[in-house]
Design a protein around this motif. Structure first.
Motif, PDB file in Angstrom:
ATOM      1  N   LEU A  18      42.832  55.369  33.233  1.00 14.73           N
ATOM      2  CA  LEU A  18      42.939  54.736  34.542  1.00 14.73           C
ATOM      3  C   LEU A  18      41.622  54.132  34.998  1.00 14.73           C
ATOM      4  N   VAL A  19      40.516  54.711  34.564  1.00 15.17           N
ATOM      5  CA  VAL A  19      39.175  54.194  34.883  1.00 15.17           C
ATOM      6  C   VAL A  19      38.364  54.162  33.593  1.00 15.17           C
ATOM      7  N   TRP A  20      37.368  53.301  33.568  1.00 16.71           N
ATOM      8  CA  TRP A  20      36.550  53.192  32.362  1.00 16.71           C
ATOM      9  C   TRP A  20      35.200  52.609  32.741  1.00 16.71           C
ATOM     10  N   ASP A  21      34.150  53.043  32.027  1.00 18.06           N
ATOM     11  CA  ASP A  21      32.831  52.453  32.250  1.00 18.06           C
ATOM     12  C   ASP A  21      32.212  51.957  30.945  1.00 18.06           C
ATOM     13  N   THR A  22      32.994  52.035  29.858  1.00 15.81           N
ATOM     14  CA  THR A  22      32.588  51.397  28.596  1.00 15.81           C
ATOM     15  C   THR A  22      33.699  50.420  28.227  1.00 15.81           C
ATOM     16  N   ALA A  23      33.925  50.172  26.950  1.00 17.17           N
ATOM     17  CA  ALA A  23      34.996  49.254  26.551  1.00 17.17           C
ATOM     18  C   ALA A  23      36.344  49.787  27.046  1.00 17.17           C
ATOM     19  N   PRO A  24      37.240  48.899  27.523  1.00 18.94           N
ATOM     20  CA  PRO A  24      38.517  49.336  28.117  1.00 18.94           C
ATOM     21  C   PRO A  24      39.564  49.716  27.080  1.00 18.94           C
ATOM     22  N   VAL A  25      39.255  50.712  26.255  1.00 21.58           N
ATOM     23  CA  VAL A  25      40.190  51.186  25.236  1.00 21.58           C
ATOM     24  C   VAL A  25      41.274  52.034  25.897  1.00 21.58           C
ATOM     25  N   TYR A  26      42.513  51.856  25.459  1.00 20.81           N
ATOM     26  CA  TYR A  26      43.674  52.590  25.976  1.00 20.81           C
ATOM     27  C   TYR A  26      43.924  52.307  27.464  1.00 20.81           C
ATOM     28  N   VAL A  27      43.552  51.149  27.940  1.00 19.33           N
ATOM     29  CA  VAL A  27      43.797  50.773  29.337  1.00 19.33           C
ATOM     30  C   VAL A  27      44.962  49.796  29.361  1.00 19.33           C
ATOM     31  N   LYS A  28      45.932  50.056  30.214  1.00 17.60           N
ATOM     32  CA  LYS A  28      47.105  49.191  30.304  1.00 17.60           C
ATOM     33  C   LYS A  28      46.703  47.852  30.931  1.00 17.60           C
ATOM     34  N   PRO A  29      46.986  46.739  30.274  1.00 17.35           N
ATOM     35  CA  PRO A  29      46.584  45.432  30.808  1.00 17.35           C
ATOM     36  C   PRO A  29      47.524  44.946  31.907  1.00 17.35           C
ATOM     37  N   THR A  30      47.467  45.599  33.040  1.00 17.43           N
ATOM     38  CA  THR A  30      48.278  45.159  34.182  1.00 17.43           C
ATOM     39  C   THR A  30      47.763  43.817  34.696  1.00 17.43           C
ATOM     40  N   LEU A  31      48.537  43.207  35.559  1.00 18.80           N
ATOM     41  CA  LEU A  31      48.130  41.923  36.135  1.00 18.80           C
ATOM     42  C   LEU A  31      46.772  42.057  36.820  1.00 18.80           C
ATOM     43  N   TRP A  32      46.563  43.156  37.546  1.00 14.24           N
ATOM     44  CA  TRP A  32      45.295  43.349  38.257  1.00 14.24           C
ATOM     45  C   TRP A  32      44.155  43.619  37.275  1.00 14.24           C
ATOM     46  N   ASN A  33      44.399  44.496  36.286  1.00 18.59           N
ATOM     47  CA  ASN A  33      43.345  44.849  35.327  1.00 18.59           C
ATOM     48  C   ASN A  33      42.882  43.660  34.503  1.00 18.59           C
ATOM     49  N   ARG A  34      43.813  42.747  34.235  1.00 18.66           N
ATOM     50  CA  ARG A  34      43.458  41.635  33.331  1.00 18.66           C
ATOM     51  C   ARG A  34      43.150  40.336  34.074  1.00 18.66           C
ATOM     52  N   TRP A  35      43.766  40.140  35.254  1.00 23.72           N
ATOM     53  CA  TRP A  35      43.584  38.853  35.930  1.00 23.72           C
ATOM     54  C   TRP A  35      43.122  38.990  37.381  1.00 23.72           C
ATOM     55  N   GLY A  36      42.818  40.214  37.805  1.00 19.80           N
ATOM     56  CA  GLY A  36      42.299  40.408  39.152  1.00 19.80           C
ATOM     57  C   GLY A  36      40.892  39.855  39.291  1.00 19.80           C
ATOM     58  N   PRO A  37      40.343  39.847  40.507  1.00 12.99           N
ATOM     59  CA  PRO A  37      39.002  39.273  40.740  1.00 12.99           C
ATOM     60  C   PRO A  37      37.927  39.900  39.864  1.00 12.99           C
ATOM     61  N   GLY A  38      37.949  41.232  39.738  1.00 15.81           N
ATOM     62  CA  GLY A  38      36.938  41.892  38.911  1.00 15.81           C
ATOM     63  C   GLY A  38      37.060  41.510  37.452  1.00 15.81           C
ATOM     64  N   ALA A  39      38.291  41.417  36.969  1.00 16.23           N
ATOM     65  CA  ALA A  39      38.521  41.049  35.572  1.00 16.23           C
ATOM     66  C   ALA A  39      38.075  39.614  35.300  1.00 16.23           C
ATOM     67  N   LEU A  40      38.354  38.709  36.235  1.00 22.05           N
ATOM     68  CA  LEU A  40      37.948  37.306  36.056  1.00 22.05           C
ATOM     69  C   LEU A  40      36.433  37.168  36.094  1.00 22.05           C
ATOM     70  N   LEU A  41      35.791  37.936  36.976  1.00 23.90           N
ATOM     71  CA  LEU A  41      34.324  37.926  36.991  1.00 23.90           C
ATOM     72  C   LEU A  41      33.784  38.440  35.661  1.00 23.90           C
ATOM     73  N   GLY A  42      34.414  39.507  35.142  1.00 22.51           N
ATOM     74  CA  GLY A  42      34.008  40.016  33.837  1.00 22.51           C
ATOM     75  C   GLY A  42      34.181  38.998  32.734  1.00 22.51           C
ATOM     76  N   LEU A  43      35.267  38.233  32.815  1.00 24.53           N
ATOM     77  CA  LEU A  43      35.514  37.193  31.823  1.00 24.53           C
ATOM     78  C   LEU A  43      34.388  36.159  31.839  1.00 24.53           C
ATOM     79  N   MET A  44      33.956  35.768  33.032  1.00 21.80           N
ATOM     80  CA  MET A  44      32.871  34.793  33.141  1.00 21.80           C
ATOM     81  C   MET A  44      31.544  35.359  32.638  1.00 21.80           C
ATOM     82  N   LEU A  45      31.369  36.686  32.771  1.00 21.38           N
ATOM     83  CA  LEU A  45      30.109  37.324  32.367  1.00 21.38           C
ATOM     84  C   LEU A  45      30.130  37.816  30.925  1.00 21.38           C
TER      85      LEU A  45
END
Length: 434
Positions: free
Chosen positions: A349-376
Motif C-alpha cells: 500500500l505504501v513504498w519508498d523504494t521501487a513500487p514492487v507489488y503495488v497495484k497500478p490503480t488510476l491514482w497510483n499510476r496517473w495521479g498528480p504524484g505519479a505524473l510528477l514522478g514520470l517527469m522526474l
C-alpha cells in the motif's frame, strides 16, 4: 468638499483604530496565550500512549516491579504502538538499516553475491520487497495468526535451502536477528523525541526471542542459555552485547560487502529525482558508524553532510516533542493489504523504494504524484519489473523457488501452531531446560 474629505478621513481613521484595537485585544487575550500554550499541550499529549501502555501492562511499576512473565502477545501489542504511532519513521528506518548492516559481514554478503539476489541491479528491488513482505507479516500480524505463521514458514523454507548446504551459519542468523532487535531501538534512542523505556525494551526482547525460536535459531552463544533468561530486558542486553562483539571480530572490509551494499544504496535513493542522487549517495553515508562504513567500503560523508544530517534530526526531535500532536491510531501506516483479492493476491500500500507489488490503480499510476514522478524519471506502479499482479506469500523469494516448498512449509506451520502459544518464551525455555 474639504469638509467632507476631512470628515470621511476622520471616520476612516476612527474605524481603523477600532479595528486595530480589536485585533490587538484578540492577539492579547486569545491568540498569544494559544501560541504559548500549544507547546505545553503537545508535550503533555505526547506521553499519553506511553502512560496508557504502562497502566495497561504494569510491568516495571511499584505494583509489579519485575518484567518477568511478559507474553509474546503483550510484546507484540506494545511494539505495534511503538512502530505504528509513536515512532513509525525511525522504527522502519531501523529495520531497513538492520538489513543494510548485515552487508558488512563477509560470510553474509558472499552468499548474497553468489545468489545475485541483493548484488545485481535487476534482482534487488524484488528481493528487497520480498523481505519486506515476510517481515511485514511477522511484525504486523498477530503472533499466532495464519499470516504470521505462513511468513515464518516461507522464510524458514528459503533459509533452509542454504542452511542444509552449509552456506548460512547459526552465528550469521543470530547476528541478523540481533539487528532486527537493536537497530530500531538505537535509531529511536539516538534521534527520536524520547528514548524507549524498559517496558518497550522488554517487549523487543520477548518478541525477538520468540522470532528466533520460530526460525530455529540457537541461542547457545549467549551467557544465560543454560539457565534461561529472567525477562526480555536481560535477553535484549545479552544478545546486543554478543552482536557488538561479533561485529568487532567479523565486520571487516570486503569487496563482496561493497557489491551488495552499493546496490541497496541505489535502491534506497531510486525514488528521488536523478539530479538529487549524487547528493543522496553521500547522505546515506552520514549516519553510518566507521566500522560499518569501512566494512562496506563506502567513502566517509563530507563533514558538512554529517553536520546537516545531525542538525536536521535535532530539529525534527524538537518539532515532534513540542510542536507536533501525537499521531492518532487511525493514521497508522498500513504497509500491506491484509486480505487477498479475488485472484488470491496481496499488495503493498505504501513504498519508498521501487513500487514492487503495488497495484497500478488510476491514482497510483496517473495521479498528480505519479505524473510528477514520470517527469522526474521515477518509476511508477505498473512499470516493467514491478510485479503489479501482486504477491502470494507462498511464492515470495528468488524466482528459482517460486511454486516450490509447499510441503516443507506445511510441516513448519504444523510445528509452529503447536509451539507458538503466545505465552512467555522464557518460561517455555526454562521448562525445556528443566
Amino acid at each position: 468638499m474639504a469638509t467632507f474629505t476631512n470628515e470621511s478621513f476622520s471616520k476612516f481613521a476612527s474605524v481603523s483604530t477600532q479595528n486595530l484595537s480589536g485585533l490587538s485585544s484578540f492577539w492579547s487575550y486569545y491568540l498569544l496565550p494559544a501560541i504559548v500554550a500549544y507547546p505545553f499541550l503537545c508535550s503533555a499529549l505526547r506521553f499519553r500512549k506511553l502512560k496508557s501502555l504502562q497502566a495497561k501492562y504494569k510491568y516495571g511499576t511499584p505494583e509489579r516491579p519485575s518484567y518477568e512473565g511478559m507474553t509474546v502477545k503483550e510484546a507484540h501489542d506494545i511494539i505495534q504502538v511503538v512502530s505504528d504511532t509513536e515512532f513509525p519513521a525511525l522504527f522502519e528506518k531501523g529495520l531497513q538499516f538492520a538489513l543494510f548492516r548485515t552487508y558488512g559481514i563477509p560470510t553474509i554478503s558472499e552468499l548474497l553475491v553468489k545468489t545475485t539476489q541483493l548484488s545485481t541491479e535487476k534482482n534487488v528491488p524484488k528481493r528487497y520487497a520480498d523481505t519486506g513482505v515476510l517481515l511485514g507479516d511477522m511484525y504486523g500480524a498477530e503472533p499466532n495468526s495464519d499470516r504470521c505463521i505462513e511468513a515464518y514458514a516461507r522464510l524458514n523454507y528459503l533459509h533452509g535451502h542454504y542452511i542444509k548446504q552449509g552456506k548460512i551459519s547459526n552465528d550469521d542468523m543470530l547476528y541478523t536477528l540481533s539487528l532486527f532487535l537493536n537497530q530500531p531501538v538505537e535509531w529511536i534512542n539516538k534521534y527520536e523525541w524520547r528514548q524507549l523505556t524498559e517496558l518497550e525494551i522488554c517487549a523487543m526482547g520477548v518478541f525477538h526471542k520468540a522470532m528466533g525460536d520460530g526460525m530455529d535459531i540457537s541461542f547457545e552463544k549467549l551467557p544465560s542459555y543454560s539457565t534461561g533468561w529472567k525477562d526480555g530486558v536481560q535477553f535484549y542486553h545479552e544478545l546486543d552485547t554478543w552482536a557488538k562483539d561479533y561485529e568487532k571480530r567479523c565486520m571487516v572490509p570486503n569487496k563482496k560487502n561493497y557489491d551488495t551494499a552499493v546496490q541497496t544504496r541505489q535502491l534506497l535513493i531510486s525514488q528521488s529525482p536523478a539530479f538529487m542522487r549524487g547528493v543522496l549517495t553521500k547522505v546515506v553515508s552520514a549516519p553510518l558508524d566507521d566500522r560499518l562504513r569501512e566494512a562496506i567500503m563506502f567513502e566517509r560523508a563530507p563533514a558538512s553532510y554529517s553536520t546537516f544530517f545531525d542538525g536536521f534530526m535535532k530539529l525534527r526531535r524538537l518539532y515532534l516533542r513540542y510542536l507536533a500532536l501525537p499521531r492518532p491510531k487511525f493514521t497508522a501506516k498500513k504497509m500491506l493489504t491484509k486480505e487477498p483479492d479475488a485472484k488470491g493476491k496481496r499488495y503493498y500500500l505504501v513504498w519508498d523504494t521501487a513500487p514492487v507489488y503495488v497495484k497500478p490503480t488510476l491514482w497510483n499510476r496517473w495521479g498528480p504524484g505519479a505524473l510528477l514522478g514520470l517527469m522526474l524519471g521515477i518509476s511508477r506502479p505498473g512499470d516493467p519489473d514491478t510485479y503489479p499482479e501482486g504477491f502470494e506469500v507462498k511464492n515470495v523469494g528468488p524466482s528459482v523457488f517460486v511454486g516450490k516448498g509447499q510441503k516443507e512449509m506445511d510441516l513448519v506451520k504444523e510445528k509452529l501452531l503447536k509451539e507458538r502459544t503466545g505465552g512467555c518464551p522464557f518460561a517455555l525455555h526454562r521448562q525445556h531446560q528443566g
